[in-house]
Design an enzyme around this catalytic site. Structure first.
Site, mmCIF file in Angstrom:
data_model
loop_
_atom_site.group_PDB
_atom_site.id
_atom_site.type_symbol
_atom_site.label_atom_id
_atom_site.label_comp_id
_atom_site.label_asym_id
_atom_site.label_seq_id
_atom_site.Cartn_x
_atom_site.Cartn_y
_atom_site.Cartn_z
ATOM 1 N N HIS A 45 0.828 -1.202 0.000
ATOM 2 C CA HIS A 45 0.000 0.000 0.000
ATOM 3 C C HIS A 45 0.863 1.252 0.000
ATOM 4 O O HIS A 45 0.356 2.350 0.182
ATOM 5 C CB HIS A 45 -0.927 0.035 1.216
ATOM 6 C CG HIS A 45 -1.790 -1.170 1.345
ATOM 7 N ND1 HIS A 45 -1.418 -2.280 2.070
ATOM 8 C CD2 HIS A 45 -3.012 -1.447 0.839
ATOM 9 C CE1 HIS A 45 -2.381 -3.187 1.999
ATOM 10 N NE2 HIS A 45 -3.354 -2.703 1.261
ATOM 11 N N ARG A 102 -0.765 0.016 10.374
ATOM 12 C CA ARG A 102 0.301 -0.216 9.404
ATOM 13 C C ARG A 102 1.585 0.526 9.729
ATOM 14 O O ARG A 102 2.664 0.152 9.298
ATOM 15 C CB ARG A 102 -0.186 0.194 8.016
ATOM 16 C CG ARG A 102 -1.290 -0.711 7.505
ATOM 17 C CD ARG A 102 -1.855 -0.236 6.186
ATOM 18 N NE ARG A 102 -2.968 -1.097 5.790
ATOM 19 C CZ ARG A 102 -3.763 -0.852 4.772
ATOM 20 N NH1 ARG A 102 -3.586 0.231 4.059
ATOM 21 N NH2 ARG A 102 -4.736 -1.676 4.468
ATOM 22 N N GLY A 147 -11.877 -1.017 18.305
ATOM 23 C CA GLY A 147 -10.514 -0.971 17.782
ATOM 24 C C GLY A 147 -9.450 -1.517 18.701
ATOM 25 O O GLY A 147 -8.424 -2.024 18.242
ATOM 26 N N HIS A 152 -6.269 7.795 3.809
ATOM 27 C CA HIS A 152 -7.212 8.102 4.892
ATOM 28 C C HIS A 152 -8.196 9.197 4.496
ATOM 29 O O HIS A 152 -9.398 9.078 4.749
ATOM 30 C CB HIS A 152 -6.466 8.513 6.165
ATOM 31 C CG HIS A 152 -7.390 8.779 7.317
ATOM 32 N ND1 HIS A 152 -8.081 7.772 7.959
ATOM 33 C CD2 HIS A 152 -7.771 9.939 7.927
ATOM 34 C CE1 HIS A 152 -8.834 8.296 8.914
ATOM 35 N NE2 HIS A 152 -8.667 9.603 8.927
ATOM 36 N N GLY A 153 -7.721 10.263 3.885
ATOM 37 C CA GLY A 153 -8.625 11.323 3.468
ATOM 38 C C GLY A 153 -9.620 10.841 2.440
ATOM 39 O O GLY A 153 -10.818 11.179 2.501
ATOM 40 N N SER A 198 -11.477 2.449 9.198
ATOM 41 C CA SER A 198 -12.371 3.540 9.581
ATOM 42 C C SER A 198 -13.835 3.112 9.560
ATOM 43 O O SER A 198 -14.636 3.617 10.352
ATOM 44 C CB SER A 198 -12.178 4.733 8.646
ATOM 45 O OG SER A 198 -10.863 5.214 8.707
ATOM 46 N N GLY A 212 -5.698 9.757 11.480
ATOM 47 C CA GLY A 212 -6.977 9.501 12.132
ATOM 48 C C GLY A 212 -7.291 10.530 13.196
ATOM 49 O O GLY A 212 -8.436 10.959 13.346
#
Length: 589
Positions: free
Chosen positions: A224, A548, A491, A407-408, A450, A563
């Protein structure tokens, strides 16, 4: 200004549905799409009554993984997530129900936080429906954790071998515990190491998700774009192969007479010329040790969009694993041996189950005091969606430094899915029900980590105010605390792990303190916003211990957690909307 990459796409938000449509059409004799989410790709000649169903899945952008390994003798179905993001539980459920032949289902996926959360939630639901379910998270990547913490390692190209072994065992009629055990044996005997020479870019941003010098390479890079073990000067093909193999061989402890299967895998932008140079040197090394290559594959099998680089995977074989590796299979990306004729056993259609919204509360029994009405709450949620969209690139840039750069994009996908749901709300919808709807929508749309985290957060927040019509300061503090508690419950992160909880927990504590001191709604939300911002900024001084980026150690210092940043952005948007609305209210007479 950073140049944007060129991609042949239409609307970025349509890329996955359009990919699925094209992929299944190109392989219409082998594949079909089943289930209401449209994200479960199913083998036409795979699932059948009495056979263990094999379900694989993960984020898109790794093609031919994962849909390429759906076919007779391999996986029965794949759940397709967004780019670099886990599929959601609903998408995995579609795949699981399609693969279920009454003998149970085995879920196989890479060991990433988002995949673990989403596949586990899907497994719980399948189990509640009466389907026996087992799970195996692939952990082949040496670079992502030391040997003594192997359970924390991520799954990379080793998925290829684990899928093949499990698919063959299921095709031969092995029961679920045996199929799981063989998949775990393959995983235990599989090791991978990779090298990256250049970055990839997400379709939604078009910008590189990490930076690397023209004369540098990253050893141990993830699929990734996650940073690897270390950065070094670019070396020759032989030197790189020696380095990767040295790390693999140190763990597999191969000796003369052993047999292995080999995968030399391109990450998306590496030529066949280069990959076969790596295989050439790998063969020389194994020949020198007296180790036999039983089978080999060279090419692109688990990519990272257009990342330049390659990985090497070795699977140490025993007689049983070798037989399963040789068992015939046929899928778009892998064909082994002579394919057996299509099965003649019956396949019973599986039903899809939809979760209903929670029942409406009795409005007469609700507490009505407070400035934040359901309509204002919905407006505040729209403000969050708009601000996340505005800050999408910044959030992705933060993630690109210590994570996978999405993430965004992921948060924007979730909130973009929420907006039409807000349009469809019943006029009498209460804040608790709106929160529940947001949680369900986020979970279905996002996947990744998320999705489950914010699904749990909004559901818990909704329950915390289910006795309220409007929110006053104390109820708003309870709602924010519900967000924090929901994330903590699902989480498992703790304060100081460098995650979103480092912003949400101090926000909840500050909101509760402000409410206890008699603050109104604006005072409570302002306190929460400021505490979230301070928590976000503190994450720059924390070494990551979750997700990660956990393997980066000191390399994660100096960088804000994305986050935590999106938590602050969300609270800032809510506060701005509330203050603006209050300023527009007519003055009391």
């Amino acid at each position: 200004m950073t140049p944007r990459s060129k991609k042949l796409i239409n609307a970025p938000e349509a890329i996955i549905p359009e990919f699925i449509e094209g992929y299944v059409a190109a392989h219409a004799a082998l594949l079909a799409v089943e289930g209401p989410t449209g994200r479960a790709i199913v083998a036409r000649h795979g699932p059948r009554d009495g056979k263990v169903g094999i379900v694989i899945g993960g984020g898109s952008g790794h093609e031919p993984a994962f849909a390429g390994y759906v076919g007779r003798g391999l996986a029965d179905a794949a759940a397709v997530g967004n780019v670099f993001a886990s599929p959601s539980p609903a998408q995995i459920l579609d795949a699981g129900r399609a693969a279920d032949g009454g003998a149970g289902v085995l879920l196989l996926y890479g060991n990433y936080t988002g995949d673990v959360l989403n596949f586990t939630m899907a497994a719980e639901e399948l189990g509640a429906e009466g389907t026996p379910v087992r799970q195996v998270a692939v952990t082949d990547d040496i670079a992502s954790a030391p040997a003594e913490r192997r359970a924390e390692r991520r799954g990379v190209a080793g998925d290829f071998f684990v899928f093949k072994i499990a698919g063959a065992a299921a095709d031969l009629g092995e029961p679920l515990p045996r199929v799981e055990a063989l998949a775990r044996r393959a995983n235990d005997n599989c090791r991978s190491m990779g090298v990256a020479l250049g970055p990839c870019s997400l379709p939604q941003t078009g910008t590189p998700n990490f930076r690397i010098g023209d004369t540098e390479m990253e050893i141990g890079m993830g699929i990734h774009g996650e940073p690897g073990m270390y950065r070094a000067p670019l070396a020759s093909a032989d030197a790189v192969t020696d380095d990767l193999m040295q790390k693999i061989l140190a763990e597999l402890s191969l000796s003369a007479g052993d047999r292995v299967a080999v995968l030399v895998n391109g990450l998306g932008a590496t030529t066949q010329l280069e990959l076969f140079l790596l295989f050439r040197r790998l063969r020389q090394i194994l020949d020198g040790l007296g180790v036999t290559i039983h089978a080999s594959w060279v090419g692109e099998y688990a990519t990272a969009l257009e990342m330049a680089g390659a990985s090497i995977t070795l699977l140490r074989l025993d007689d049983e694993l070798a037989r399963l590796l040789d068992h015939p299979c046929r899928s778009p990306a892998l064909t082994v041996g002579v394919e057996a004729p299509p099965p003649t056993t019956r396949r019973t259609a599986r039903r899809s189950i939809r979760r209903e919204d929670t029942a409406a509360a009795d409005a007469a029994a609700l507490q009505a005091g407070g400035r934040i009405t359901p309509a204002l709450f919905v407006a505040m949620m729209r403000a969050v969606a708009a601000e996340i969209r505005q800050e999408r690139n910044w959030l992705s840039q933060l993630d690109g430094v210590i994570g996978d750069g999405d993430h965004g994009v992921t948060m924007d996908i979730g909130w973009s899915a929420v907006l039409p749901e807000l349009d469809r709300l019943e006029p009498e919808a209460l804040i608790g029900a709106v929160s529940e709807r947001i949680g369900q929508t986020f979970l279905a749309a996002v996947g990744a980590s998320s999705g489950p985290l914010y699904a749990g957060a909004f559901r818990q927040a909704g329950r915390a105010v289910q006795d309220r019509l409007n929110l006053d300061g104390a109820a708003l503090a309870a709602w924010i605390t519900g967000i924090s508690d929901g994330i903590l419950a699902r989480g498992g992160a703790s304060p100081g792990d460098k995650t979103m909880i480092d912003a949400w927990l101090p926000a909840a504590e500050a909101a509760s303190a402000a409410a206890a001191a008699g603050a109104d709604e604006i005072g409570v939300l302002t306190a929460a916003r400021d505490a979230a911002e301070a928590g976000m900024r503190r994450t720059a001084g924390i070494e990551s211990r979750r997700g990660r980026s956990a393997k980066l150690g000191a390399r994660s210092l100096g960088h804000i957690d994305p986050g935590a940043a999106s938590a602050f952005v969300s609270l800032r948007a809510m506060a701005r909307n509330l203050v603006r609305t209050a300023a527009a209210e007519p003055a009391a007479p």
